[in-house]
Enzyme design. Structure first.
Site, short mmCIF file in Angstrom:
data_model
loop_
_atom_site.label_atom_id
_atom_site.label_comp_id
_atom_site.label_asym_id
_atom_site.label_seq_id
_atom_site.Cartn_x
_atom_site.Cartn_y
_atom_site.Cartn_z
N SER A 1 -6.65 -3.33 -5.54
CA SER A 1 -6.00 -2.00 -5.54
C SER A 1 -6.29 -1.30 -6.85
CB SER A 1 -4.49 -2.15 -5.39
OG SER A 1 -3.86 -0.89 -5.47
N TYR B 1 3.73 -5.31 -7.95
CA TYR B 1 2.60 -5.15 -7.02
C TYR B 1 1.29 -5.19 -7.81
CZ TYR B 1 -0.55 -2.89 -3.66
OH TYR B 1 -1.62 -2.60 -2.83
N1 LIG Z 1 -3.17 1.81 1.90
C1 LIG Z 1 -3.31 1.94 0.61
O1 LIG Z 1 -3.14 3.04 0.05
C2 LIG Z 1 -3.76 0.74 -0.22
C3 LIG Z 1 -4.22 1.01 -1.52
C4 LIG Z 1 -4.68 -0.05 -2.29
C5 LIG Z 1 -4.72 -1.32 -1.78
N2 LIG Z 1 -4.26 -1.57 -0.53
C6 LIG Z 1 -4.37 -2.95 -0.02
O2 LIG Z 1 -5.15 -2.96 1.16
C7 LIG Z 1 -4.80 -4.10 1.94
C8 LIG Z 1 -4.64 -3.68 3.40
O3 LIG Z 1 -3.54 -2.81 3.52
P1 LIG Z 1 -3.54 -1.52 4.47
O4 LIG Z 1 -3.40 -0.33 3.62
O5 LIG Z 1 -4.63 -1.59 5.44
O6 LIG Z 1 -2.10 -1.68 5.16
P2 LIG Z 1 -1.61 -2.15 6.59
O7 LIG Z 1 -2.17 -1.27 7.65
O8 LIG Z 1 -0.13 -2.29 6.47
O9 LIG Z 1 -2.29 -3.59 6.76
C9 LIG Z 1 -1.77 -4.73 6.15
C10 LIG Z 1 -2.24 -5.91 6.96
O10 LIG Z 1 -1.75 -7.11 6.33
C11 LIG Z 1 -1.22 -7.94 7.34
N3 LIG Z 1 -0.20 -8.82 6.80
C12 LIG Z 1 0.89 -8.49 6.07
N4 LIG Z 1 1.61 -9.60 5.79
C13 LIG Z 1 0.95 -10.63 6.35
C14 LIG Z 1 1.18 -12.01 6.43
N5 LIG Z 1 2.27 -12.58 5.86
N6 LIG Z 1 0.30 -12.79 7.08
C15 LIG Z 1 -0.79 -12.25 7.68
N7 LIG Z 1 -1.07 -10.94 7.64
C16 LIG Z 1 -0.21 -10.15 6.99
C17 LIG Z 1 -0.66 -6.99 8.40
O11 LIG Z 1 -0.67 -7.63 9.67
P3 LIG Z 1 0.61 -8.20 10.44
O12 LIG Z 1 1.78 -7.36 10.09
O13 LIG Z 1 0.20 -8.10 11.87
O14 LIG Z 1 0.72 -9.61 9.99
C18 LIG Z 1 -1.73 -5.89 8.39
O15 LIG Z 1 -2.78 -6.22 9.26
C19 LIG Z 1 -3.56 -4.71 1.29
O16 LIG Z 1 -3.93 -5.84 0.54
C20 LIG Z 1 -3.06 -3.62 0.35
O17 LIG Z 1 -2.38 -4.14 -0.75
C21 LIG Z 1 -3.75 -0.57 0.26
#
Ligand SMILES: NC(=O)c1ccc[n+]([C@@H]2O[C@H](COP(=O)([O-])OP(=O)(O)OC[C@H]3O[C@@H](n4cnc5c(N)ncnc54)[C@H](OP(=O)(O)O)[C@@H]3O)[C@@H](O)[C@H]2O)c1
Length: 245
Positions: free
Chosen positions: A142, A155
């Site tokens: 991130s 975080y």
């Molecule tokens: N969106 C942003 O602005 C942003 C910015 C920087 C970094 N990120 C990073 O990008 C990554 C993906 O996030 P996203 O933005 O795509 O959000 P998202 O749509 O909420 O996806 C998060 C994913 O993680 C899975 N997950 C959460 N807890 C889990 C667990 N205990 N076991 C297995 N799977 C789990 C969820 O699946 P289930 O709920 O089905 O398990 C979901 O598929 C994360 O690491 C986040 O920190 C996001």
């Protein structure tokens, strides 16, 4: 993408957001993708969509808090497709709040998923990579941690721990196992939905509406990183909305 075709790629957190976009993009380029997350209806839908377009995909229900689940996910890939080329440690959550609010449950959730979940993914894949004498770890980190701001301390801490550990791994590796960190800025996903702190949920949701880029931008960065020839390691990619300060 010549170097993507036929690659076997495991993706955690593949039921939505960047993990989903990455799975679809990689499959479009000929990769065999194995999706892991907790919500199996979403995983089934994504896999069906990939297969209906002629791609190869399967899934396993996993919780990255459980190290055995990561081993099972990796084994699914190896049993089904005979090898593992890439693991993408993408699953993550954010429970954003001031440190003095002492949301210890939220801290533990982030440490368990964002940090220990990534370590468990690495631990599951490394023995296979060692045996094959090749493999690639991609961690979704991130921009939190690059620019550290209030409310995101823990975080950012989990994300920077992954960054630090990856640099040590890079130095320890003889090059047969490559490691890449991709640090997204604000990306339009379901990410804000699970934030418990209502003030932060509103801020992040507003940021998403005003600023966020498509998860396809991150999927494309993953494609770039893993399509390189064996002697090229892409270290870190930072990819954020051009308007993000
Ligand atoms: N969106 C942003 O602005 C942003 C910015 C920087 C970094 N990120 C990073 O990008 C990554 C993906 O996030 P996203 O933005 O795509 O959000 P998202 O749509 O909420 O996806 C998060 C994913 O993680 C899975 N997950 C959460 N807890 C889990 C667990 N205990 N076991 C297995 N799977 C789990 C969820 O699946 P289930 O709920 O089905 O398990 C979901 O598929 C994360 O690491 C986040 O920190 C996001």
């Amino acid at each position: 993408m010549q170097n993507i075709k036929g690659k076997v790629v495991v993706i955690t957190g593949a039921s939505s957001g960047m993990g989903k976009a990455t799975a679809i993009e990689l499959a479009k380029n000929g990769a065999k993708v194995v999706l892991g997350a907790r919500r199996i209806e979403q995983l089934q839908q994504i896999v069906d969509g990939i297969i209906s377009k002629g791609g190869e995909a399967s899934f396993a229900q996993i919780d990255v808090k459980d190290k055995d689940d990561l081993i099972r996910l990796v084994n699914t890939a190896v049993e089904q497709y005979g090898k593992l080329d890439v693991i993408i440690n993408n699953a993550g959550v954010s429970q954003l709040s001031r440190i003095d609010e002492l949301d210890i449950d939220g801290w533990e959730e982030m440490i368990d998923i964002n940090l220990k979940g990534v370590l468990y993914g690495m631990a599951a894949a490394i023995p296979v990579f060692k045996q094959q004498q090749s493999g690639h770890i991609v961690n979704i980190i991130s921009t939190s941690g690059i620019k550290i701001v209030p409310m995101q301390g823990i975080y950012a801490g989990t994300k920077n721990a992954v960054r630090t550990i990856a640099e040590a791994f890079r130095q320890e590796s003889d090059g047969t196992i490559r490691i890449t960190g991709i640090s997204p800025g604000v990306v339009k996903t379901d990410f804000a939905e699970n934030i418990k702190n209502q003030e932060m949920k509103t801020i992040i949701t507003k940021n998403m509406e005003n600023l966020a880029i498509s998860p396809d931008a991150i999927a494309n960065a993953v494609v770039y990183a893993i399509s390189q020839p064996k002697d090229v390691e892409v270290g870190d990619i930072v990819i954020r909305p051009s308007k993000q300060n």
